[in-house]
Design a protein around this motif. Structure first.
Motif, PDB file in Angstrom:
ATOM      1  N   GLY A 325       0.839  -1.183   0.000  1.00 28.87           N
ATOM      2  CA  GLY A 325       0.000   0.000   0.000  1.00 28.87           C
ATOM      3  C   GLY A 325       0.876   1.235   0.000  1.00 28.87           C
ATOM      4  N   TRP A 326       0.459   2.288  -0.702  1.00 27.28           N
ATOM      5  CA  TRP A 326       1.265   3.503  -0.737  1.00 27.28           C
ATOM      6  C   TRP A 326       0.373   4.743  -0.788  1.00 27.28           C
ATOM      7  N   GLY A 327       0.834   5.775  -0.107  1.00 28.46           N
ATOM      8  CA  GLY A 327       0.143   7.050  -0.085  1.00 28.46           C
ATOM      9  C   GLY A 327       1.148   8.170  -0.277  1.00 28.46           C
ATOM     10  N   ILE A 328       0.674   9.333  -0.684  1.00 30.92           N
ATOM     11  CA  ILE A 328       1.569  10.451  -0.967  1.00 30.92           C
ATOM     12  C   ILE A 328       1.102  11.707  -0.244  1.00 30.92           C
ATOM     13  N   THR A 329       2.075  12.519   0.146  1.00 27.34           N
ATOM     14  CA  THR A 329       1.823  13.857   0.676  1.00 27.34           C
ATOM     15  C   THR A 329       2.864  14.798   0.089  1.00 27.34           C
ATOM     16  N   SER A 330       2.522  16.056  -0.056  1.00 26.37           N
ATOM     17  CA  SER A 330       3.481  17.031  -0.568  1.00 26.37           C
ATOM     18  C   SER A 330       4.624  17.183   0.430  1.00 26.37           C
ATOM     19  N   SER A 331       5.849  17.073  -0.070  1.00 26.32           N
ATOM     20  CA  SER A 331       7.010  17.077   0.828  1.00 26.32           C
ATOM     21  C   SER A 331       7.470  18.490   1.193  1.00 26.32           C
ATOM     22  N   TYR A 332       7.121  19.480   0.368  1.00 29.31           N
ATOM     23  CA  TYR A 332       7.591  20.861   0.521  1.00 29.31           C
ATOM     24  C   TYR A 332       9.113  20.970   0.361  1.00 29.31           C
ATOM     25  N   SER A 445       8.238  16.315  -5.999  1.00 28.31           N
ATOM     26  CA  SER A 445       8.724  15.624  -4.814  1.00 28.31           C
ATOM     27  C   SER A 445       7.551  15.344  -3.879  1.00 28.31           C
ATOM     28  N   GLN A 446       7.545  14.138  -3.314  1.00 29.97           N
ATOM     29  CA  GLN A 446       6.474  13.728  -2.416  1.00 29.97           C
ATOM     30  C   GLN A 446       7.063  12.979  -1.223  1.00 29.97           C
ATOM     31  N   ASN A 447       6.325  12.983  -0.135  1.00 28.55           N
ATOM     32  CA  ASN A 447       6.603  12.031   0.933  1.00 28.55           C
ATOM     33  C   ASN A 447       5.778  10.790   0.651  1.00 28.55           C
ATOM     34  N   LEU A 448       6.453   9.676   0.500  1.00 27.87           N
ATOM     35  CA  LEU A 448       5.814   8.419   0.148  1.00 27.87           C
ATOM     36  C   LEU A 448       5.688   7.572   1.408  1.00 27.87           C
ATOM     37  N   THR A 449       4.446   7.266   1.806  1.00 30.18           N
ATOM     38  CA  THR A 449       4.188   6.415   2.964  1.00 30.18           C
ATOM     39  C   THR A 449       3.833   5.025   2.467  1.00 30.18           C
ATOM     40  N   LEU A 450       4.514   4.004   3.003  1.00 36.03           N
ATOM     41  CA  LEU A 450       4.435   2.643   2.471  1.00 36.03           C
ATOM     42  C   LEU A 450       4.086   1.644   3.560  1.00 36.03           C
ATOM     43  N   ILE A 451       3.345   0.615   3.169  1.00 37.72           N
ATOM     44  CA  ILE A 451       3.147  -0.531   4.042  1.00 37.72           C
ATOM     45  C   ILE A 451       3.172  -1.805   3.185  1.00 37.72           C
ATOM     46  N   ASP A 452       3.737  -2.875   3.732  1.00 44.33           N
ATOM     47  CA  ASP A 452       3.486  -4.206   3.210  1.00 44.33           C
ATOM     48  C   ASP A 452       2.890  -5.022   4.354  1.00 44.33           C
ATOM     49  N   ILE A 456       6.306  -0.791   7.826  1.00 46.96           N
ATOM     50  CA  ILE A 456       5.847   0.545   7.439  1.00 46.96           C
ATOM     51  C   ILE A 456       7.071   1.414   7.181  1.00 46.96           C
ATOM     52  N   ALA A 457       6.902   2.439   6.349  1.00 49.29           N
ATOM     53  CA  ALA A 457       8.027   3.325   6.042  1.00 49.29           C
ATOM     54  C   ALA A 457       7.506   4.642   5.520  1.00 49.29           C
ATOM     55  N   LEU A 458       8.353   5.672   5.611  1.00 52.00           N
ATOM     56  CA  LEU A 458       8.090   6.974   4.994  1.00 52.00           C
ATOM     57  C   LEU A 458       9.386   7.432   4.348  1.00 52.00           C
ATOM     58  N   LYS A 459       9.314   7.804   3.089  1.00 53.15           N
ATOM     59  CA  LYS A 459      10.490   8.210   2.331  1.00 53.15           C
ATOM     60  C   LYS A 459      10.158   9.428   1.482  1.00 53.15           C
ATOM     61  N   THR A 460      11.023  10.435   1.518  1.00 58.73           N
ATOM     62  CA  THR A 460      10.887  11.572   0.611  1.00 58.73           C
ATOM     63  C   THR A 460      11.466  11.182  -0.734  1.00 58.73           C
ATOM     64  N   VAL A 461      10.656  11.287  -1.782  1.00 56.78           N
ATOM     65  CA  VAL A 461      11.108  10.933  -3.127  1.00 56.78           C
ATOM     66  C   VAL A 461      11.102  12.186  -3.987  1.00 56.78           C
ATOM     67  N   GLY A 462      11.934  12.162  -5.017  1.00 60.96           N
ATOM     68  CA  GLY A 462      12.087  13.327  -5.881  1.00 60.96           C
ATOM     69  C   GLY A 462      13.488  13.876  -5.777  1.00 60.96           C
ATOM     70  N   ALA A 463      13.923  14.548  -6.837  1.00 64.05           N
ATOM     71  CA  ALA A 463      15.290  15.059  -6.900  1.00 64.05           C
ATOM     72  C   ALA A 463      15.474  16.214  -5.923  1.00 64.05           C
ATOM     73  N   GLY A 509       3.993   9.102   9.752  1.00 62.71           N
ATOM     74  CA  GLY A 509       2.961   9.920   9.131  1.00 62.71           C
ATOM     75  C   GLY A 509       3.481  11.286   8.767  1.00 62.71           C
ATOM     76  N   ASN A 510       2.682  12.003   7.985  1.00 66.75           N
ATOM     77  CA  ASN A 510       3.052  13.334   7.547  1.00 66.75           C
ATOM     78  C   ASN A 510       1.797  14.135   7.259  1.00 66.75           C
ATOM     79  N   THR A 511       1.777  15.379   7.742  1.00 67.25           N
ATOM     80  CA  THR A 511       0.694  16.318   7.459  1.00 67.25           C
ATOM     81  C   THR A 511       1.239  17.558   6.764  1.00 67.25           C
ATOM     82  N   ASN A 512       2.328  17.360   5.984  1.00 69.74           N
ATOM     83  CA  ASN A 512       3.092  18.447   5.362  1.00 69.74           C
ATOM     84  C   ASN A 512       3.913  19.206   6.378  1.00 69.74           C
ATOM     85  N   ASN A 513       4.112  18.594   7.540  1.00 67.08           N
ATOM     86  CA  ASN A 513       4.896  19.210   8.604  1.00 67.08           C
ATOM     87  C   ASN A 513       6.387  19.028   8.346  1.00 67.08           C
ATOM     88  N   LYS A 514       7.165  19.738   9.101  1.00 66.34           N
ATOM     89  CA  LYS A 514       8.618  19.607   9.050  1.00 66.34           C
ATOM     90  C   LYS A 514       9.004  18.212   9.517  1.00 66.34           C
TER      91      LYS A 514
END
Length: 820
Positions: A325-332, A445-452, A456-463, A509-514
């Motif tokens: 499962g994967w979800g995205i949030t704006s990474s800023y 660029s996004q914060n990618l939240t992952l589960i298998d 669980i994991a959260l990774k910032t993706v994008g250059a 988790g991420n709510t577009n926070n720092k």
């Protein structure tokens, strides 16, 4: 007299008959483009049969014998339901809107031509891996199969909008899909606007502490001091007024504060009542009708995949497969830098570089305009990026004479492999595999939240741009482009992107926070999207030892404003229980009633309550009272309340209470006086717009979600058929975020928020749920245009199941695509 009456009656009857006939003709022509979901169609380009089962919510379940055929089916389904939306997105990124809309969209076309996003997308096709190129080709063939069917069978041009805005419909190409991803990157990027506003503000406020008040850094450890913007460019007029014409029709650059946002959180088995991983995701974008999101299920060789797609793009952008499962949030992420380039006074075709003068890279581009003569635009690029006109985004206010502004941005890549990463995500079988394929993401660029099943994991993706440690403005202000220390030094390794895998606490988790506080230049950003929602999220997550699907849904729908709970006791500290008795009908009595209502309120931004409206109007009036005399016309740019600014002022952080004194008056006003005056302002405004009976006010009346059709939504009569308006709860700083417009005459309209909600439970994957804000169809005569909207408004969901029998049980239609 009788003769005249008979003829008037005949004329009136004829007018009625003609009107009815006209309506019937319009309806007939419009309804011809309503897709038939129950049919068998012979098409070219397939290797085997494709079955598209549309469940009772019109979500297509696409079954095929190969991955390529599945993508073909997705292209066909997208074109059935959203062909106009896809065409509009493509024309926007190509800079070809004016061919059908005329002069209204010329500035939009000029900007997109200057950014060169579509040519870069064409070049990026060859950068994709073989699997992705095959998916793009097959998807395009599926779209084109629908276009061919429309042309062959005279199916109303595919959508009613094509009758009003006639233009040839060219075949879909793989580059079109990549270009739409780049367009989304533009819509989600806000760093450029922040740089301009920070520069303009610093020119007006000589005290750096006051700039830090109104444009505060997120709480956390230190940010190095910035130079004064005026010191970088001594020739710049300090009080230049904006002449912004960047808000053209269909302009894809969001106003400040209305770029990307989102929520996502995940729980490990140790924090799940069922022993399986959990994931919740709700991305936030500007509301439109139809929504940008389109629900779909694909059966691939790696298994079933279901979730949210973007019409025009052959990928499940967020959702789940059988294993992931994967979800995205704006990474800023700070992925944009503005540069001020010095022109050669002897030759304006040259600009200064660290090695001397260099010629602009130029190209002519012709923009065809409906009902007008075409215009020719000269596109110019420097080593830093494309030249942007000073007439857009208030760049003229921060660009000295003899200079131009350019933009460096990660999306301006001719080898953008973001599409390959998105396709690879659907095939990934674990968090580890997903993290590996995500290295291909470039922009947005996004914060990618992952589960298998286990992790669980959260990774910032994008250059992530690599900046020099000696960068003059740390990338926070437009900087001299000829200084080598200001220029990007390439891209940081993917391994340096923030990553949180299997944390000990069992929650990410991420709510577009720092999310990280590394010193410059290894930082991620100085400007973040949230400092408030994250506080409420932390409380909800840590308030339970274990979570369930329903507790994650409860958090998604939470409307309690921590901001209100924090700020009201501060600004009203000396107002709550003071004041003399006042008779009914006086401003003093109205103020006392408002304060009493707020004193008993728990901060819930519920659509049926009056308190959220009083609170929101008070805070808005208060901020304007505080900043108007210092910032003058620039105060209009701060059209959303900045909670950290209000808190700094009322806690007098670094002397911030000085904002309360009105510079142009002789007395020294206190913050309590300003709070009282602002409350009176708010109550007058409320009385004029909603009435003086405070107890009968409803937040939802002001906070209406505006799912407006991007083109027809402003047309007389038609707007009543195509726009979707809903009373909604939430606000700017609640987890169920409903970002307000900030613009008069309806500053609290809900214009930016949750377009998709999904909650995935890997203890019982078929119990997962999702929903979008409008409906699957983009055709306003379809019952599926807005049928999901009421579920969305009430906080309800539809099943997110890969069970084909369940989809077939109440299917609205089954389409069979058969190869020639």
């Amino acid at each position: 007299m009788g003769f005249l009456f008979r003829w008037l009656l005949r004329l009136a009857s004829a007018a009625v008959v003609l009107t009815v006939l006209a309506v019937l003709v319009v309806y007939y022509l419009g309804s011809r483009s309503l897709p038939d979901y129950n049919k068998t169609l012979v098409v070219s380009g397939l290797t085997g049969d494709v079955e598209i089962v549309r469940d009772n919510s019109n979500v297509p379940h696409i079954m095929a014998q190969s991955d390529e055929d599945a993508f073909y089916g997705l292209g066909y389904a997208h074109a059935q339901d959203r062909l106009w939306q896809m065409t509009l997105l493509r024309r926007t990124v190509q800079g070809r809107l004016s061919e059908i809309f005329g002069a209204r969209t010329v500035e939009t076309d000029k900007l997109l031509r200057r950014l060169d996003l579509y040519p870069l997308a064409v070049l990026s096709v060859d950068a994709q891996d073989a699997r992705t190129r095959a998916a793009l080709e097959s998807y395009s063939a599926g779209v084109n199969a629908r276009i061919a069917e429309i042309n062959r069978d005279s199916l109303g041009r595919g959508a009613p909008e094509f009758f009003l805005f006639n233009a040839p419909l060219s075949p879909w190409r793989p580059a079109d899909s990549i270009a739409i991803v780049k367009l989304m990157a533009l819509q989600l990027s806000g760093q450029m606007r922040d740089e301009v506003l920070r520069a303009r503000t610093s020119l007006l406020l000589p005290d750096a502490d006051r700039v830090a008040d109104i444009l505060p850094d997120m709480p956390g450890e230190g940010v190095a001091a910035l130079p004064e913007y005026a010191s970088l460019f001594p020739d710049l007029p300090q009080f230049a007024q904006g002449q912004n014409i960047g808000n053209d029709m269909l302009m894809p650059v969001a106003p400040r504060g209305l770029a990307g946002a989102s929520n996502a959180w995940a729980a490990a088995p140790s924090r799940s009542a069922s022993g399986g991983t959990l994931l919740a995701n709700d991305p936030h974008l500007s509301f439109t009708a139809p929504s940008i999101w389109y629900l779909a299920r694909l059966q691939l060789s790696s298994g079933g995949v279901i979730g949210g797609t973007i019409p025009g793009v052959p990928a499940i952008m967020l959702g789940r497969s059988e294993k992931l499962g994967w979800g995205i949030t704006s990474s800023y992420l700070d992925d944009q830098d503005l540069y001020i380039e010095e022109l050669n006074p002897e030759n304006p075709e040259q600009y200064r570089t660290p090695d001397g003068w260099s010629r602009f890279r130029t190209r002519k581009s012709i923009i065809d305009i409906k009902d007008s003569a075409p215009i020719t635009v000269t596109l110019r690029w420097t080593e830093n990026g494309p030249v942007l006109p000073g007439t857009q985004f208030d760049l003229n206010t921060v660009t000295p004479p003899g200079h131009v502004a350019t933009l460096a941005w990660t999306a301006l890549s001719a080898r953008d492999t973001s599409m390959s990463a998105a396709i690879g995500m659907m095939h990934a079988g674990s968090v580890t595999e997903a993290l590996k394929v995500s290295e291909g993401y470039v922009a947005p660029s996004q914060n990618l939240t992952l589960i298998d099943r286990d992790t669980i994991a959260l990774k910032t993706v994008g250059a992530m741009p690599r900046r020099d440690a000696n960068h003059q403005s740390l990338g926070r202000l437009p900087s001299p482009g000829w200084r080598s220390e200001n220029r990007w030094q390439g891209i940081l390794p993917y391994s340096t992107n923030p990553e949180f895998v299997a944390p000990a606490g069992g929650i990410v988790g991420n709510t577009n926070n720092k999310i990280i506080d590394r010193p410059f230049p290894m930082h991620m950003s100085f400007d973040w999207g949230d400092s408030q929602r994250v506080v409420r999220w932390q409380g909800l997550m840590q308030g339970r030892q274990v979570h369930t699907r329903d507790s994650f849904i409860e958090a998604q729908l939470d409307t309690v404003s921590v901001t209100a709970r924090t700020l009201l006791p501060l600004i009203g500290a000396d107002l709550w229980y003071t004041g003399e008795a006042a008779p009914d009908g006086t401003p003093e009595r109205q103020r006392q009633r408002a304060l009493q209502l707020l004193a008993d309120w728990n901060g819930e931004m519920n659509e049926h309550l009056p308190e959220p409206l009083i609170y929101a109007a008070w805070l808005r009036a208060l901020q304007q009272r505080l900043i108007r005399d210092e910032l003058g016309p620039l105060a209009e740019e701060f059209d959303h309340v900045e909670p950290l600014f209000i808190e700094r002022v009322y806690r007098d952080v670094d002397g911030a209470s000085v904002w309360c004194d009105i510079l142009r008056s002789a007395p020294v006003e206190t913050c309590t006086q300003i709070a009282q005056l602002a409350l009176d302002d708010a109550l007058v405004w409320i009385g004029e717009k909603f009435g003086t009976n405070l107890e009968s006010l409803r937040w939802g009346e002001a906070h209406q979600a505006t799912h407006d059709h991007t083109v027809l939504g402003k047309m007389p009569v038609l707007r009543y058929f195509v726009n979707i308006r809903q009373s909604t709860s939430g606000g700017d700083n609640t987890l169920q975020r409903g970002q307000t417009s900030g613009q008069d005459p309806d500053p609290f309209q809900n214009v930016h928020g949750v377009g998709y909600r999904g909650v995935y439970d890997f203890a019982d994957p078929d119990s997962s749920v999702f929903v979008t804000a409008t409906g699957q169809s983009g055709h306003f005569l379809s019952r599926h245009y807005d049928d999901l909207g009421q579920l969305w408004r009430r906080g309800e969901y539809i099943p997110m199941s890969l069970d084909l029998d369940l989809a077939q049980a109440a299917a609205v239609g089954i389409t069979h695509l058969v190869p020639e």
